[in-house]
Design a protein around this motif. Structure first.
Motif, PDB file in Angstrom:
ATOM      1  N   VAL A  24       0.900  -1.309  -0.051  1.00  0.00           N
ATOM      2  CA  VAL A  24      -0.212  -0.063   0.209  1.00  0.00           C
ATOM      3  C   VAL A  24       0.777   1.193  -0.068  1.00  0.00           C
ATOM      4  N   GLU A  25       1.775   1.315   0.826  1.00  0.00           N
ATOM      5  CA  GLU A  25       2.774   2.477   0.948  1.00  0.00           C
ATOM      6  C   GLU A  25       3.596   2.637  -0.429  1.00  0.00           C
ATOM      7  N   LEU A  26       3.876   1.613  -1.362  1.00  0.00           N
ATOM      8  CA  LEU A  26       4.480   1.862  -2.402  1.00  0.00           C
ATOM      9  C   LEU A  26       3.435   1.953  -3.677  1.00  0.00           C
ATOM     10  N   ASP A  27       2.202   2.235  -3.089  1.00  0.00           N
ATOM     11  CA  ASP A  27       1.201   2.314  -4.394  1.00  0.00           C
ATOM     12  C   ASP A  27       1.097   1.248  -5.443  1.00  0.00           C
ATOM     13  N   GLN A  28       1.314   0.014  -4.898  1.00  0.00           N
ATOM     14  CA  GLN A  28       1.315  -1.134  -5.439  1.00  0.00           C
ATOM     15  C   GLN A  28      -0.062  -2.213  -5.420  1.00  0.00           C
ATOM     16  N   ALA A  29      -0.891  -1.715  -4.364  1.00  0.00           N
ATOM     17  CA  ALA A  29      -1.860  -2.639  -3.830  1.00  0.00           C
ATOM     18  C   ALA A  29      -3.130  -2.236  -4.580  1.00  0.00           C
ATOM     19  N   ALA A  30      -3.761  -3.155  -5.406  1.00  0.00           N
ATOM     20  CA  ALA A  30      -4.990  -2.986  -6.073  1.00  0.00           C
ATOM     21  C   ALA A  30      -6.015  -2.731  -5.078  1.00  0.00           C
ATOM     22  N   GLU A  31      -5.898  -3.827  -4.274  1.00  0.00           N
ATOM     23  CA  GLU A  31      -7.240  -3.936  -3.252  1.00  0.00           C
ATOM     24  C   GLU A  31      -6.634  -4.861  -1.986  1.00  0.00           C
ATOM     25  N   VAL A  32      -7.376  -4.416  -1.129  1.00  0.00           N
ATOM     26  CA  VAL A  32      -6.679  -4.978   0.333  1.00  0.00           C
ATOM     27  C   VAL A  32      -7.868  -5.952   1.098  1.00  0.00           C
ATOM     28  N   TYR A  33      -7.591  -6.898   1.539  1.00  0.00           N
ATOM     29  CA  TYR A  33      -8.520  -7.710   2.195  1.00  0.00           C
ATOM     30  C   TYR A  33      -8.198  -7.702   3.894  1.00  0.00           C
ATOM     31  N   VAL A  34      -9.179  -7.456   4.701  1.00  0.00           N
ATOM     32  CA  VAL A  34      -8.690  -7.461   6.060  1.00  0.00           C
ATOM     33  C   VAL A  34      -9.827  -8.320   6.886  1.00  0.00           C
ATOM     34  N   ALA A  35      -9.355  -9.127   7.592  1.00  0.00           N
ATOM     35  CA  ALA A  35      -9.997  -9.984   8.404  1.00  0.00           C
ATOM     36  C   ALA A  35     -10.481  -9.057   9.613  1.00  0.00           C
ATOM     37  N   GLU A  36     -11.861  -9.391   9.869  1.00  0.00           N
ATOM     38  CA  GLU A  36     -12.236  -8.690  10.827  1.00  0.00           C
ATOM     39  C   GLU A  36     -12.046  -9.120  12.361  1.00  0.00           C
ATOM     40  N   ASP A  37     -11.495 -10.105  12.336  1.00  0.00           N
ATOM     41  CA  ASP A  37     -11.113 -10.712  13.764  1.00  0.00           C
ATOM     42  C   ASP A  37      -9.492 -10.553  13.949  1.00  0.00           C
ATOM     43  N   ALA A  38      -8.813  -9.757  13.076  1.00  0.00           N
ATOM     44  CA  ALA A  38      -7.583  -9.229  13.228  1.00  0.00           C
ATOM     45  C   ALA A  38      -7.223  -8.294  14.515  1.00  0.00           C
ATOM     46  N   GLU A  39      -6.034  -8.125  14.990  1.00  0.00           N
ATOM     47  CA  GLU A  39      -5.726  -7.237  15.955  1.00  0.00           C
ATOM     48  C   GLU A  39      -6.290  -5.769  15.648  1.00  0.00           C
ATOM     49  N   PHE A  40      -6.962  -5.124  16.336  1.00  0.00           N
ATOM     50  CA  PHE A  40      -7.383  -3.760  16.077  1.00  0.00           C
ATOM     51  C   PHE A  40      -6.324  -2.702  15.742  1.00  0.00           C
ATOM     52  N   ARG A  41      -5.368  -2.964  16.233  1.00  0.00           N
ATOM     53  CA  ARG A  41      -4.138  -1.939  15.962  1.00  0.00           C
ATOM     54  C   ARG A  41      -3.961  -2.072  14.526  1.00  0.00           C
ATOM     55  N   LEU A  42      -3.768  -3.548  14.073  1.00  0.00           N
ATOM     56  CA  LEU A  42      -3.502  -3.705  12.752  1.00  0.00           C
ATOM     57  C   LEU A  42      -4.428  -3.123  11.801  1.00  0.00           C
ATOM     58  N   ILE A  43      -5.601  -3.445  12.091  1.00  0.00           N
ATOM     59  CA  ILE A  43      -6.706  -2.893  11.110  1.00  0.00           C
ATOM     60  C   ILE A  43      -6.939  -1.379  11.097  1.00  0.00           C
ATOM     61  N   SER A  44      -6.647  -0.824  12.455  1.00  0.00           N
ATOM     62  CA  SER A  44      -6.746   0.930  12.194  1.00  0.00           C
ATOM     63  C   SER A  44      -5.526   1.431  11.435  1.00  0.00           C
ATOM     64  N   LYS A  45      -4.253   0.561  11.618  1.00  0.00           N
ATOM     65  CA  LYS A  45      -3.240   0.990  10.839  1.00  0.00           C
ATOM     66  C   LYS A  45      -3.299   0.813   9.317  1.00  0.00           C
ATOM     67  N   ILE A  46      -4.037  -0.384   8.946  1.00  0.00           N
ATOM     68  CA  ILE A  46      -4.189  -0.439   7.359  1.00  0.00           C
ATOM     69  C   ILE A  46      -5.154   0.568   6.965  1.00  0.00           C
ATOM     70  N   GLU A  47      -6.442   0.462   7.758  1.00  0.00           N
ATOM     71  CA  GLU A  47      -7.321   1.528   7.444  1.00  0.00           C
ATOM     72  C   GLU A  47      -6.802   2.769   7.144  1.00  0.00           C
ATOM     73  N   SER A  48      -5.993   3.345   7.792  1.00  0.00           N
ATOM     74  CA  SER A  48      -5.450   4.815   7.527  1.00  0.00           C
ATOM     75  C   SER A  48      -4.614   4.711   6.240  1.00  0.00           C
ATOM     76  N   LEU A  49      -3.693   3.830   6.311  1.00  0.00           N
ATOM     77  CA  LEU A  49      -2.868   3.875   5.116  1.00  0.00           C
ATOM     78  C   LEU A  49      -3.730   3.563   3.923  1.00  0.00           C
ATOM     79  N   CYS A  50      -4.660   2.585   3.816  1.00  0.00           N
ATOM     80  CA  CYS A  50      -5.580   2.575   2.593  1.00  0.00           C
ATOM     81  C   CYS A  50      -6.180   3.809   2.087  1.00  0.00           C
ATOM     82  N   ASP A  51      -6.806   4.507   3.197  1.00  0.00           N
ATOM     83  CA  ASP A  51      -7.706   6.036   3.244  1.00  0.00           C
ATOM     84  C   ASP A  51      -6.399   6.784   2.598  1.00  0.00           C
ATOM     85  N   LYS A  52      -5.355   7.006   3.148  1.00  0.00           N
ATOM     86  CA  LYS A  52      -4.346   7.825   2.341  1.00  0.00           C
ATOM     87  C   LYS A  52      -4.046   7.646   0.825  1.00  0.00           C
ATOM     88  N   HIS A  53      -3.821   6.120   0.683  1.00  0.00           N
ATOM     89  CA  HIS A  53      -3.556   5.842  -0.627  1.00  0.00           C
ATOM     90  C   HIS A  53      -4.849   5.500  -1.745  1.00  0.00           C
TER      91      HIS A  53
END
Length: 84
Positions: A24-53
């Motif tokens: 995502v940081e390298l702008d090479q992700a077409a789409e991201v899949y996130v498991a809802e039962d993953a660690e909350f801090r991971l989910i919030s981190k990837i959400e803000s990254l995806c939002d930004k990109h």
């Protein structure tokens, strides 16, 4: 179950939080899949990254389901489809 489960195994996919975030940081992700039962801090981190990109996130109910969709035997917190 995910409707495009077959597609995830065929597509070029990077599995795992570190790999996904890097893509995502390298702008090479077409789409991201996130498991809802993953660690909350991971989910919030990837959400803000995806939002930004401007990357679309698709949520999957469990890490087990996401892992299976990616064709691996273990659970996965997140995965990214690499841009063609």
């Amino acid at each position: 179950m995910m409707s495009n489960e077959k597609g995830l195994q065929d597509a070029h996919v990077k599995i795992g939080a570190k790999q996904t975030m890097k893509l995502v940081e390298l702008d090479q992700a077409a789409e991201v899949y996130v498991a809802e039962d993953a660690e909350f801090r991971l989910i919030s981190k990837i959400e803000s990254l995806c939002d930004k990109h401007g990357v679309k996130i698709t949520y999957v109910d469990t890490m087990q389901h996401l892992g299976k969709a990616c064709g691996i035997e273990v659970g996965a917190a997140m995965a990214a489809i690499v841009k063609p």
